[in-house]
Enzyme design. Sequence first.
Site, PDB file in Angstrom:
ATOM      1  N   ARG A 187      11.481  12.580   1.616  1.00  0.00           N
ATOM      2  CA  ARG A 187      11.069  13.603   2.044  1.00  0.00           C
ATOM      3  C   ARG A 187       9.272  13.811   1.540  1.00  0.00           C
ATOM      4  NH1 ARG A 187      13.868  18.191   0.329  1.00  0.00           N
ATOM      5  NH2 ARG A 187      12.755  18.326  -1.904  1.00  0.00           N
ATOM      6  N   GLU A 236       9.805  23.074   0.340  1.00  0.00           N
ATOM      7  CA  GLU A 236       9.852  22.465  -1.336  1.00  0.00           C
ATOM      8  C   GLU A 236       8.790  21.771  -1.602  1.00  0.00           C
ATOM      9  OE1 GLU A 236      14.683  22.783  -2.588  1.00  0.00           O
ATOM     10  OE2 GLU A 236      12.947  20.947  -2.174  1.00  0.00           O
ATOM     11  N   GLU A 283      17.444  29.196  -0.883  1.00  0.00           N
ATOM     12  CA  GLU A 283      18.445  27.997  -1.544  1.00  0.00           C
ATOM     13  C   GLU A 283      18.767  28.094  -2.554  1.00  0.00           C
ATOM     14  OE1 GLU A 283      17.453  24.283  -0.417  1.00  0.00           O
ATOM     15  OE2 GLU A 283      16.197  24.413   0.778  1.00  0.00           O
ATOM     16  N   GLU A 321      21.347  13.488   3.154  1.00  0.00           N
ATOM     17  CA  GLU A 321      22.453  15.047   2.621  1.00  0.00           C
ATOM     18  C   GLU A 321      23.791  15.009   3.009  1.00  0.00           C
ATOM     19  OE1 GLU A 321      19.601  17.616  -0.062  1.00  0.00           O
ATOM     20  OE2 GLU A 321      18.525  17.434   2.142  1.00  0.00           O
TER      21      GLU A 321
END
Length: 671
Positions: A116, A155, A313, A361
């Site tokens: 990420r 994020e 979220e 995920e």
Amino acid sequence: MTAAPTVPWPTDGLSFGGDYSPEQWPREVWLEDVRLMREAGVNLVTIGVFSWALLERSPGEYTFDWLDDVIALLHDNGIAVDLATPTAAPPNWLLTAHPEVLPVDATERRERPGGRLGWCAASTVFREHALRIVGALAERYGHHPAVRLWHVSNELGGGNGRCYCEESAADFRSWLADRHGDVDTANAAWGTAFWGHTYTSFDEVSPPRGVGGAPNPGLFLDFERYSSDALLRHFDAEKAVIEQYSDVPVTTNFMVGAGSQVVDYAEWAKHVAIPANDHYTLVDDPHREQDLALAADRMRGITADRTPWLLMEHSTGGPSWQQRNRAKEPGEILRNSLVHVARGSDGALFFQWRASTAGAEQFHSAMVPHAGTRTRIWREVVALGRALRDLAPVQGSRVEPARVAIVVDEPSGWALQSGLKPHRALRYSRELRAWYAAFHDRQVLTDVVPSDADLDGYDVVVVPTMLIVDDATAARIAAVVDRGATLIVTYLSGVADETARIRAGGYPGAFRQVLGAWSEEFTPLQRDETRTLDDGGTVTEWAEAVVVDDADVVLRYTDGPLADRAAVTRRAVGGGAWYVSAMLPAQSTQRLVDRVVEERALPRTVTAPPGLEAVRRVHDDGSVFLFLVNHRADDVTVVASGTDLLDGSGHGPETVVPAGRVRVLREERAS
């Protein structure tokens, strides 16, 4: 904190939806998706978060046709778009051509592709490519009527919070020169004479690399501040490009929780049009409802003028990144969502819309689970959508003013948990959560505010483990007692100044004068060691040798080397200045809070047992909405009257809140 500008909300009524990744599915599924979105009442979806490689196949070669079609389909079905810049996921062609953009960890190991946020915030190469795709998106969709919100990256810091590469090091040195002016000032601030670490030029300074060592505390703290600023600088760069083509509000999703945060979100909140947060409960937390309430109150505390923010979220069930990813209990989706709404969010969004079948995920829960619509999760998602539509009158209202503030400070969290400390296992979130829980269990509304917040409106101010504090902030906090407020300061507060230099003269340093008590020595307790208090409570982990100058002793030790010495003191000034020098057990903290609640006649939103949550939101037109969320396994009766917006039932003078259920009463307008 600056005044909030007037920002158009992205939806009519409360926002409901989540991350939508149509690129993971064939086009025939898209039609099913929008049909189900309409069935559930979805009115806002986030798209494009991880789609860079599909939008730009090579530098400047764009393929927008599929995104055009998705946005048109959503718009035709009355679903607003939160359009994300895809910079959270740099394409493999970029990482192959320029592996130097990947972040480097503290051991000087460069991260590999596949994770990420695989980029360094200081990378000029990454910035160039990122702003190109952002500009192309903004130019194409900046005035599209479906796009009601822009969402920069995803994020930020959640994977690239710190980079230790040479480009970051050079950028850090420039940041230091701006902050300190010259290297001699930095040497003085950091106390580099210790261990002979004096610098003769900023060119000699490196980030605090290595693991498990003992970095200079001041240099470490500056690198933490720099890292937050570097990521914010990137956010601002993307936002500036968007604003060249669009007047739609720009946000990004924070990760605000109970502990020390990856960046300084209180500062970041000043740069976003609508603050937004991602929040996931932890499976091993026995009181998950307190954690999500605290996160929501902390979001409200960093939002200008307490205007509504957005829950961007959360999950319908288990996430995928914890050791044992717990499913949510029946009714928990609604309760979790409405706790955030009660505490200031004007919506509830999820990650994600449809559960992925591939990728890292693939087991993360979703609004449409792998098992489809013949499931409890789907039925509860539809019920939540209906509830949020029923709560449309709440939109734009604000949580009523609180009379208690808990002060949080990111540099204190960063500093407390790094380097050599008297007790290296302490966590910044411990005292914050403990004091918050004690007020939460009494239905006393609490604001969780940054250290630069205006404290004038509060009757009680709690300062938990605020290790780092500058003189001006310390004076402003101490001054609350001058106007009659109550001040509660816990151990490891005021110990060091903003450069992480210890304040000599006894702990808690900056606050010892207002408290009338100080500690001559920290006496951390060993793993199995305890001390007993004269209220019967048992102290673990932390104690201090307190000297009382001008205060009353509230709690004493009854055994061990500190027998008969003070653990908690109160100076009779203003509404009282308390020093809590020990890690109190929950029952002792609760008794102290109960005493303060009684002394200050603090209003409880309702009177109920712990586990019944009660918060009011008030509209400018005088409408008052009382949220009653029952996290307990039994029904709870409270004194409250009004009409329940969720089912239309009338209540009063008492209201029964069934086990695991929520009521939202529209109370009578104030005359």
